[in-house]
Scaffold this active site. Structure first.
Site, short mmCIF file in Angstrom:
data_model
loop_
_atom_site.label_atom_id
_atom_site.label_comp_id
_atom_site.label_asym_id
_atom_site.label_seq_id
_atom_site.Cartn_x
_atom_site.Cartn_y
_atom_site.Cartn_z
NE ARG A 52 -1.55 -2.47 2.79
CZ ARG A 52 -1.71 -3.76 2.06
NH1 ARG A 52 -2.91 -4.11 1.65
NH2 ARG A 52 -0.83 -4.42 2.56
CB THR A 53 3.32 2.77 2.51
OG1 THR A 53 2.87 2.05 3.21
CG2 THR A 53 4.03 3.93 2.51
CE LYS A 82 27.35 -2.23 -4.05
NZ LYS A 82 27.10 -1.27 -5.08
NE ARG A 103 6.93 0.73 5.14
CZ ARG A 103 5.80 0.18 4.90
NH1 ARG A 103 5.61 -1.19 4.65
NH2 ARG A 103 4.62 0.86 5.05
CG HIS A 131 3.00 3.71 8.59
ND1 HIS A 131 3.25 4.65 7.55
CD2 HIS A 131 2.53 2.51 8.07
CE1 HIS A 131 2.86 4.11 6.43
NE2 HIS A 131 2.83 2.79 6.64
N1 CP Z 1 -0.26 -0.20 5.62
C1 CP Z 1 0.67 -0.24 5.29
O1 CP Z 1 1.83 0.26 5.64
O2 CP Z 1 0.79 -1.29 4.25
P1 CP Z 1 1.96 -1.63 3.33
O3 CP Z 1 2.97 -2.57 4.60
O4 CP Z 1 1.65 -2.87 2.51
O5 CP Z 1 2.71 -0.46 3.07
#
Ligand code: CP
Length: 304
Positions: A52-53, A82, A103, A131
């Protein structure tokens, strides 16, 4: 208020959030011929898996007329393997892109990236830390579904210790009025003391509950979460925490007709597919809203 990097929910104030949500509403109806980010490039730098993100940020950028460069498994397929630091990587990627969504598996990594980066950094999840853009789309979804973000009783259920989405959403409720949070988690994964302290400072009421069946009839929102298997030290510890709280037809029968059920997704077994068609199951609409909220964010961060 001007925000350059999106690292944690504590950066936001109520006016900024309301204004972002209004902009996200406008993004639902953006004329495809308008391209406010034409000529701009977004890099998505993901050291942990995501559906999603990453894809919703990329979709948002493309819908705004911009372009995307991406590494979806930066832990193995970037120069991190590395020994390159996050700081050095973002210094380099900032020469290739006008903004970076990152991320990372380490809590605090997005903050370190922001300190090193000459272009806007967006935290797409930092280990068990925060998040923030998920929390924004979650609260936006509540506003969209219920018409308000104040005066709500909200149950946060599941892995509240390692679940960064629940941690960020709880903090975001500090900007709301007359909210009560009910924390329902297996004993090994309670909501963190740092989040409870932030709620205390903001005057947000909360209760720690163990009986989900007792909680369900009294809430406006259930925010269900996955037990974060990847963050447990052993498979045995994970097994001890999974399967405690499952939303199925029996659980939905306890909910008010006006309640909504959210989940940041992905789900494993904590919401039974049998309830997906119930109108109160808002989690797929929630995921879709991520595109509009992230369009609004990118326009704010990268637009002229
Ligand atoms: N909700 C969420 O962060 O989903 P993903 O891990 O698929 O990005």
């Amino acid at each position: 208020m001007t925000i350059r990097h999106i690292v944690e929910v504590g950066q936001f104030d109520r006016n900024w959030v309301e204004s972002l949500f209004d902009h996200a509403d406008r993004m639902r109806h953006l004329n495809a011929e308008r391209a406010p980010l034409h000529g701009r490039i977004l890099a998505t730098l993901f050291y942990e898996p995501s559906t999603r993100t990453r894809l919703s940020f990329e979709s948002a950028m493309l819908r705004l007329g911009g372009q995307v460069i991406s590494t979806e498994n930066a832990r193995e397929f970037s120069s991190a393997i590395k020994g390159e630091t996050v700081e050095d990587t973002v210094r380099i990627v900032a020469g290739y892109a006008d903004g970076i969504v990152i991320r990372h598996y380490e809590q605090g990594a997005a903050g370190r990236a922001a300190l090193a980066s000459p272009v806007p950094i967006v935290n797409g999840g930092d280990g068990p830390g925060e998040h923030p853009t998920q929390a924004l789309l979650d609260l936006y979804t509540i506003r969209h579904e219920l018409g308000r973000i104040d005066g709500l009783r909200v149950a946060l259920v599941g892995d509240l210790r390692f679940g960064r989405a629940a941690r960020s959403l709880a903090r975001l409720f500090c900007l709301t009025q007359n909210t009560e949070l009910l924390f329902v988690s297996p004993p090994a994964v309670p909501m963190g003391g740092d989040v409870l302290a932030a709620l205390d400072v903001s005057g947000v009421r909360y209760r720690i509950e163990t009986d989900l069946a007792r909680v369900l009839p009294e809430v406006d929102v259930v925010y269900q979460t996955r037990i974060q298997r990847e963050r447990f030290a052993t498979p045995e510890e994970y097994e001890a925490s999974r399967g405690h709280y499952v939303l199925n037809e029996n659980a939905f029968a306890q909910l008010a007709r006006s309640a909504v059920v959210l989940h940041p997704l992905p789900r494993v077994d904590e919401i039974a597919p049998e309830v997906d068609a119930d109108p109160r199951a808002a989690y797929f609409r929630q995921a879709h809203n991520g595109v509009f909220v992230r369009m609004a964010l990118l326009d704010l961060l990268l637009g002229q």
